[in-house]
Each structure stands twice: as structure tokens, then as C-alpha cells.
Design a protein around this motif. Structure first.
Motif, PDB file in Angstrom:
ATOM      1  N   ARG A  32     -20.500   6.280 -35.155  1.00 25.29           N
ATOM      2  CA  ARG A  32     -20.281   7.381 -34.217  1.00 25.29           C
ATOM      3  C   ARG A  32     -20.189   8.715 -34.951  1.00 25.29           C
ATOM      4  NH1 ARG A  32     -17.388   3.470 -31.144  1.00 25.29           N
ATOM      5  NH2 ARG A  32     -15.477   3.815 -32.349  1.00 25.29           N
ATOM      6  N   ALA A  33     -19.587   8.706 -36.125  1.00 22.42           N
ATOM      7  CA  ALA A  33     -19.487   9.945 -36.913  1.00 22.42           C
ATOM      8  C   ALA A  33     -20.878  10.408 -37.346  1.00 22.42           C
ATOM      9  CB  ALA A  33     -18.593   9.714 -38.127  1.00 22.42           C
ATOM     10  N   ALA A  34     -21.741   9.455 -37.740  1.00 20.55           N
ATOM     11  CA  ALA A  34     -23.113   9.815 -38.104  1.00 20.55           C
ATOM     12  C   ALA A  34     -23.860  10.373 -36.898  1.00 20.55           C
ATOM     13  CB  ALA A  34     -23.840   8.596 -38.661  1.00 20.55           C
ATOM     14  N   HIS A  35     -23.664   9.759 -35.733  1.00 19.46           N
ATOM     15  CA  HIS A  35     -24.287  10.280 -34.517  1.00 19.46           C
ATOM     16  C   HIS A  35     -23.837  11.716 -34.249  1.00 19.46           C
ATOM     17  CE1 HIS A  35     -24.690   5.862 -32.959  1.00 19.46           C
ATOM     18  NE2 HIS A  35     -25.688   6.197 -33.760  1.00 19.46           N
ATOM     19  N   GLY A  36     -22.548  11.966 -34.448  1.00 16.86           N
ATOM     20  CA  GLY A  36     -22.034  13.317 -34.233  1.00 16.86           C
ATOM     21  C   GLY A  36     -22.644  14.327 -35.177  1.00 16.86           C
ATOM     22  N   ALA A  37     -22.827  13.930 -36.438  1.00 16.70           N
ATOM     23  CA  ALA A  37     -23.431  14.841 -37.414  1.00 16.70           C
ATOM     24  C   ALA A  37     -24.876  15.152 -37.050  1.00 16.70           C
ATOM     25  CB  ALA A  37     -23.354  14.236 -38.812  1.00 16.70           C
ATOM     26  N   LEU A  38     -25.614  14.140 -36.576  1.00 17.24           N
ATOM     27  CA  LEU A  38     -27.011  14.369 -36.178  1.00 17.24           C
ATOM     28  C   LEU A  38     -27.083  15.288 -34.955  1.00 17.24           C
ATOM     29  CD1 LEU A  38     -28.508  10.792 -36.641  1.00 17.24           C
ATOM     30  CD2 LEU A  38     -28.926  12.810 -38.070  1.00 17.24           C
ATOM     31  N   ALA A  39     -26.184  15.084 -33.997  1.00 18.21           N
ATOM     32  CA  ALA A  39     -26.158  15.954 -32.819  1.00 18.21           C
ATOM     33  C   ALA A  39     -25.863  17.392 -33.224  1.00 18.21           C
ATOM     34  CB  ALA A  39     -25.122  15.445 -31.820  1.00 18.21           C
ATOM     35  N   ALA A  40     -24.912  17.580 -34.135  1.00 21.20           N
ATOM     36  CA  ALA A  40     -24.573  18.923 -34.604  1.00 21.20           C
ATOM     37  C   ALA A  40     -25.743  19.563 -35.342  1.00 21.20           C
ATOM     38  CB  ALA A  40     -23.340  18.859 -35.508  1.00 21.20           C
ATOM     39  N   LEU A  41     -26.477  18.748 -36.112  1.00 20.81           N
ATOM     40  CA  LEU A  41     -27.649  19.260 -36.825  1.00 20.81           C
ATOM     41  C   LEU A  41     -28.718  19.708 -35.828  1.00 20.81           C
ATOM     42  CD1 LEU A  41     -29.039  19.757 -39.533  1.00 20.81           C
ATOM     43  CD2 LEU A  41     -29.768  17.356 -39.529  1.00 20.81           C
ATOM     44  N   GLY A  42     -28.915  18.942 -34.758  1.00 22.79           N
ATOM     45  CA  GLY A  42     -29.871  19.337 -33.731  1.00 22.79           C
ATOM     46  C   GLY A  42     -29.462  20.620 -33.038  1.00 22.79           C
ATOM     47  N   LEU A  43     -28.177  20.769 -32.741  1.00 24.77           N
ATOM     48  CA  LEU A  43     -27.695  21.998 -32.100  1.00 24.77           C
ATOM     49  C   LEU A  43     -27.868  23.202 -33.025  1.00 24.77           C
ATOM     50  CD1 LEU A  43     -24.451  20.658 -30.379  1.00 24.77           C
ATOM     51  CD2 LEU A  43     -26.597  21.307 -29.274  1.00 24.77           C
ATOM     52  N   ALA A  44     -27.633  22.986 -34.321  1.00 25.29           N
ATOM     53  CA  ALA A  44     -27.841  24.078 -35.279  1.00 25.29           C
ATOM     54  C   ALA A  44     -29.304  24.503 -35.302  1.00 25.29           C
ATOM     55  CB  ALA A  44     -27.382  23.650 -36.669  1.00 25.29           C
ATOM     56  N   ALA A  45     -30.208  23.521 -35.207  1.00 23.70           N
ATOM     57  CA  ALA A  45     -31.637  23.842 -35.185  1.00 23.70           C
ATOM     58  C   ALA A  45     -31.976  24.711 -33.981  1.00 23.70           C
ATOM     59  CB  ALA A  45     -32.459  22.555 -35.152  1.00 23.70           C
ATOM     60  N   VAL A  46     -31.411  24.397 -32.834  1.00 21.86           N
ATOM     61  CA  VAL A  46     -31.665  25.183 -31.621  1.00 21.86           C
ATOM     62  C   VAL A  46     -31.120  26.597 -31.774  1.00 21.86           C
ATOM     63  CG1 VAL A  46     -31.184  25.361 -29.153  1.00 21.86           C
ATOM     64  CG2 VAL A  46     -31.685  23.129 -30.165  1.00 21.86           C
ATOM     65  N   ALA A  47     -29.890  26.714 -32.259  1.00 16.79           N
ATOM     66  CA  ALA A  47     -29.252  28.024 -32.371  1.00 16.79           C
ATOM     67  C   ALA A  47     -29.963  28.918 -33.380  1.00 16.79           C
ATOM     68  CB  ALA A  47     -27.781  27.853 -32.764  1.00 16.79           C
ATOM     69  N   TYR A  48     -30.308  28.357 -34.533  1.00 18.61           N
ATOM     70  CA  TYR A  48     -30.950  29.184 -35.555  1.00 18.61           C
ATOM     71  C   TYR A  48     -32.387  29.530 -35.183  1.00 18.61           C
ATOM     72  CZ  TYR A  48     -27.105  29.200 -38.847  1.00 18.61           C
ATOM     73  OH  TYR A  48     -25.890  29.444 -39.469  1.00 18.61           O
ATOM     74  N   ALA A  49     -33.073  28.646 -34.481  1.00 19.31           N
ATOM     75  CA  ALA A  49     -34.418  28.988 -34.017  1.00 19.31           C
ATOM     76  C   ALA A  49     -34.362  30.116 -33.008  1.00 19.31           C
ATOM     77  CB  ALA A  49     -35.092  27.758 -33.407  1.00 19.31           C
TER      78      ALA A  49
ATOM     79  N   ALA B  12     -36.419  27.703 -39.350  1.00 21.48           N
ATOM     80  CA  ALA B  12     -35.172  28.430 -39.156  1.00 21.48           C
ATOM     81  C   ALA B  12     -34.022  27.744 -39.896  1.00 21.48           C
ATOM     82  CB  ALA B  12     -34.864  28.539 -37.658  1.00 21.48           C
ATOM     83  N   LEU B  13     -33.994  26.416 -39.855  1.00 19.47           N
ATOM     84  CA  LEU B  13     -32.963  25.681 -40.587  1.00 19.47           C
ATOM     85  C   LEU B  13     -33.099  25.890 -42.089  1.00 19.47           C
ATOM     86  CD1 LEU B  13     -32.635  22.190 -38.838  1.00 19.47           C
ATOM     87  CD2 LEU B  13     -30.913  23.988 -38.968  1.00 19.47           C
ATOM     88  N   LEU B  14     -34.350  25.920 -42.585  1.00 18.44           N
ATOM     89  CA  LEU B  14     -34.570  26.113 -44.018  1.00 18.44           C
ATOM     90  C   LEU B  14     -34.030  27.461 -44.469  1.00 18.44           C
ATOM     91  CD1 LEU B  14     -35.750  25.219 -46.719  1.00 18.44           C
ATOM     92  CD2 LEU B  14     -37.949  26.179 -45.996  1.00 18.44           C
TER      93      LEU B  14
END
Length: 377
Positions: free
Chosen positions: A271-288, A42-44
Motif C-alpha cells: 500500500r505504501a508503494a501504491h501511495g508513492a506511485l499515486a503521488a508521483l503521478g500527481l506530481a507529473a500532472v502538477a509540473y506539466a 516536466a518531471l525531469l
């Protein structure tokens, strides 16, 4: 999904789980690994539509006419992500194998104590997990635990039976003998004079893994007697439940101690990198979720209601958040920009690789063997 058991037992994964305080029989509908693959798919698609932006590595097989059907295999499709053998056996435009490029060497040296290189070149590997077991360090290669898990189970299930049969419209009988042709082992013949011989006797036609040696069923003719399978005949259930967990505690375990230039990073950058990874994970959930849940033949699930995620705070209190794909995309964009300002910007252009000649030769030989294997014992 069915799993081999080695005997006549139910081939589904069944478990007793606690549901609303009671022990309930459940059956696995989609595993954690399978869900991760669906989220990456879904992310792809979202990435190809330019709705989201993050680093992706791709191996392009279209340069070889015989392998053009493979298209491009990306780090979102390769089973082991950035550590996959497909990427390991691919090379950059100047002919350098991926592991010997700057990006490949940086990834090889990365660890959870300094995950900067993985964040830079393949952040999805930090979300879904990766083990660099095929790299130069072998089994000592770094392991990055998945921080996003999802699985779907059927609650309150009963197993069923599967039936099958075929009536041949040509009326071909099963007692007719067919043989391998002497001039072409992949062809069959009824004529013993044209048949391939072994010690003077015609060789019954047979395909590898096929049934009905020497019979019309070996070439997909004749009837198939009615049969019943009670071990893999499907299930019915009260409802399906998907459980998704994005572990912020798991994300915080990742360290980003050195920047792309080797300089020491601040806590704010991490912390900014952690935030970006969390946002990427949330995007994966939403798009799936938007992609849908057509898991396999006769297993199409439809969610009840909109996607709502529950944040579990350190105090144990919870807060609910609705999440659409547009909101997830905007959140990812802002989080990635914040990481860039802090000194951990993502590579915007995908890393383009081509398969090494040895990988091309391996695929071609494997295909040739597979074609020949159709008539081999």
C-alpha cells in the motif's frame, strides 16, 4: 498534429464525442503518448532542480567528443523508458551491459505480479507504462499498463487552409540547369565541363527527398509558386479540453510481493508503494501544468483557472482538490518516505551508464549516412 493518410483527406484526427450530453465534433490536439512525454519532460526538469526525488537512469554521451551534443539521455526521455534500446545498449562503469547488471536482471524478471524492481529503479515506468519487448524475453517481456493518461482535444472545430510561397530577392529563374560537381557530389555547378557525367551527359543536381531536380530550387534558390493546402491547414475551435485520469484501481493491480532482499513484503508495504506511485503521478500532472502547453508552432494553450483534480470515490461521490507544484512535491516526499519505512525505499543516486562502443559506432555511422544521404538518390 498531422497524420499520414495516403490520400487527399484531412490529416487531423477528428472524432465525434459526447460533450454535455450532445454529439460534438472534436479534433485531437495532443495524444496520450505525447502528453506522457510532456509530463516526463516536466518531471525531469523538476528532478534536475531537486524539487522532486525519485530514481532515474541516465546514459551519458558526453564522454565521446563527437557525440557530446547528445548530452545525457535519461529514462524520462528514452521512448520506451527503462526498456528502451538506448539503455539496453549502454553499460555500467565496469563495462557490464545494463541488462547484465543487478538492476537490469531484476527489471527483466519483474512482472505486474511482483513489480518491486521497476518500483526501485524506474517508478515512472509504472506510472506511464512500459513493455519489455526488446529484452531477453522478446515479445514475452512483461507489460505494465499506464495508470496515468492525459489528452487534449479541440471542441467544435473547423479546418482551415495553409498557403505558402517565396519570392527570390535575387530573381533567379527556375529554368536554369544545375549539375552535380564531378569533384564533390554534394556541390553544384552550372558548367557542364565541371559536371559529373553519366554516359557522357551531365548529371542534374538533386538532393534526396528534394524537389526540382536539376533546377535552382534543388539548392533552395528561385521562386516558389503560391500554393494552398486544404488538408493540413490548421484548425480553429471553440475551446480546448484536457482530460487527465490517474487510475488508483490500476495502481492497486501492481503487486509487491518480495522486497529488495527477496523477503516477503507485507500488505502495508504494498500500500505504501501504491501511495508513492499515486503521488508521483500527481506530481507529473502538477509540473506539466506549470510547464505550460506550448504544444507546437501556433498551438499555445492557456489553462482557465487553477489546477483542480476531482477524486472519484468508490461510492461514486466526488471530492475536489487543488494541487500546486509545491504541494505535489511535498506529497511525493512524504509518500516516498513512507514507502521507505515500509521497506521499499527508492534509489536516491541515479544509475549512471555510458553508451556501449557498438552504440557509439552506430550513432556515428548513422550520422555519416544521413549527411551523405542529402545528395543520394
Amino acid at each position: 498534429p498531422t497524420y499520414a493518410t495516403g490520400d487527399n483527406t484531412l490529416k487531423y484526427v477528428r472524432e465525434t464525442r459526447r460533450v454535455n450530453g450532445a454529439d460534438v465534433e472534436t479534433v485531437l490536439l495532443d495524444s496520450v503518448a505525447s502528453q506522457a512525454n510532456r509530463m516526463e519532460e516536466a518531471l525531469l526538469e523538476a528532478w534536475e532542480r531537486k524539487e522532486v526525488s525519485f530514481p532515474v537512469i541516465g546514459v551519458d554521451f558526453t564522454g565521446d567528443e563527437a557525440l557530446r551534443d547528445l548530452g545525457k539521455v535519461t529514462s524520462l526521455q528514452a521512448p520506451h523508458r527503462i526498456a528502451d534500446a538506448i539503455l539496453r545498449d549502454a553499460m555500467s562503469a565496469d563495462g557490464t551491459l545494463f541488462r547484465d547488471t543487478d538492476a537490469g536482471r531484476a527489471y527483466t524478471d519483474a512482472t505486474p505480479r511482483n513489480a518491486t524492481a521497476v518500483f526501485r529503479y524506474c517508478p515512472t515506468a509504472l506510472v506511464f507504462g512500459v513493455w519489455d519487448s526488446t529484452g531477453p524475453k522478446g515479445g514475452l517481456g512483461a507489460k505494465f499498463a499506464r495508470v496515468l493518461t492525459s489528452e487534449i482535444v479541440g471542441v467544435g472545430f473547423q479546418s482551415g487552409a495553409k498557403v505558402g510561397s517565396r519570392l527570390d530577392p535575387l530573381g533567379i529563374q527556375a529554368n536554369v540547369e544545375i549539375y552535380h560537381h564531378k569533384d564533390d557530389d554534394s556541390e553544384w555547378t552550372l558548367d557542364e565541363g565541371e559536371a559529373k557525367k553519366d554516359k557522357g551527359k551531365p548529371v542534374p543536381f538533386n538532393r534526396k527527398g528534394g524537389e526540382g531536380k536539376g533546377k535552382p530550387s534543388a539548392v533552395n534558390h528561385s521562386n516558389i509558386a503560391p500554393s494552398k493546402d486544404e488538408w493540413a491547414g490548421g484548425v480553429t475551435f471553440d475551446y480546448a479540453e484536457q482530460v487527465v485520469v490517474l487510475s488508483l484501481a490500476g495502481i492497486r493491480k501492481l503487486r509487491f510481493t518480495a522486497g529488495y532482499d527477496g523477503a516477503t513484503l507485507s500488505a502495508d508495504a504494498a500500500r505504501a508503494a501504491h501511495g508513492a506511485l499515486a503521488a508521483l503521478g500527481l506530481a507529473a500532472v502538477a509540473y506539466a501544468r506549470a510547464w505550460g502547453h506550448d504544444l507546437r508552432s501556433r498551438c499555445l494553450l492557456v489553462p482557465e483557472g487553477e489546477l483542480v483534480l476531482q477524486a472519484v470515490l468508490a461510492s461514486g461521490a466526488t471530492e475536489d482538490y487543488a494541487l500546486s507544484t509545491s504541494a505535489a512535491s511535498a506529497l511525493l516526499r512524504m509518500a516516498a518516505e513512507a514507502a521507505g519505512v515500509a521497506g521499499l525505499g527508492w534509489e536516491r543516486e541515479p544509475i549512471a551508464l555510458a553508451p556501449a562502443p557498438k552504440l557509439v559506432a552506430l550513432v556515428k555511422k548513422s550520422r555519416a549516412e544521413a549527411a551523405a544521404g542529402a545528395v543520394e538518390d
